[in-house]
Design an enzyme around this catalytic site. Sequence first.
Site, PDB file in Angstrom:
ATOM      1  N   GLY A  46       0.759  -1.138  -0.199  1.00  0.00           N
ATOM      2  CA  GLY A  46      -0.149   0.199   0.243  1.00  0.00           C
ATOM      3  C   GLY A  46       0.973   1.562  -0.178  1.00  0.00           C
ATOM      4  O   GLY A  46       0.761   1.888  -0.516  1.00  0.00           O
ATOM      5  N   CYS A  47       2.137   1.412   0.597  1.00  0.00           N
ATOM      6  CA  CYS A  47       2.830   2.067   1.214  1.00  0.00           C
ATOM      7  C   CYS A  47       3.729   2.560  -0.091  1.00  0.00           C
ATOM      8  O   CYS A  47       3.734   3.542  -0.911  1.00  0.00           O
ATOM      9  CB  CYS A  47       3.899   2.398   1.892  1.00  0.00           C
ATOM     10  SG  CYS A  47       2.974   2.580   3.595  1.00  0.00           S
ATOM     11  N   THR A  48       4.076   1.730  -1.354  1.00  0.00           N
ATOM     12  CA  THR A  48       4.844   1.437  -2.423  1.00  0.00           C
ATOM     13  C   THR A  48       3.036   2.226  -3.632  1.00  0.00           C
ATOM     14  O   THR A  48       4.300   3.121  -4.087  1.00  0.00           O
ATOM     15  CB  THR A  48       5.158   0.410  -2.590  1.00  0.00           C
ATOM     16  OG1 THR A  48       6.022   0.045  -1.967  1.00  0.00           O
ATOM     17  CG2 THR A  48       5.866   0.187  -4.226  1.00  0.00           C
TER      18      THR A  48
END
Length: 158
Positions: A46-48
């Site tokens: 998700g952060c990527t």
Amino acid sequence: MTERLSPGDVAPDFTLSTDTGESVTLSELRGGKVIVYFYPAAMTPGCTKQACDFSESLESLKSDGYTVLGISPDKTEKLAKFRDKEHLSLTLLSDPDKAVMTEWGAFGEKKLYGKVVQGVIRSTLVVDEEGKVEHAWYNVKATGHVAKLRRDLGLQKD
């Protein structure tokens, strides 16, 4: 419950280290708008996705007068690997003691898989030219967030 910032609040100043080892101080960016987004951990799916979305929109956001800062509790070395691996062009900041996250309402109780835990609350705030919070979104989704942010700010599509 963590106290959150609201539009009109003075954005708490901070100085944090970047993925390149330099320092960024929020108050030194006055005169321009700043998008500050908080994310839990570099190199997670998700952060990527969120970082890549911001990076892909960076030139357009800059042309609209915005600086983008991504803040996580990761150490600068991990942020540098994240930047290089994903070819990110935005500034990533390290808040390992979570002091800035806590002050900005982006660290505290949240639900994870139905359980209440302490952690990073995925959040995005826009700071205006005078250093006040213009917009504040908490518990945002990683996927599609940048497109929603652009719509909410009334910005043209990339």
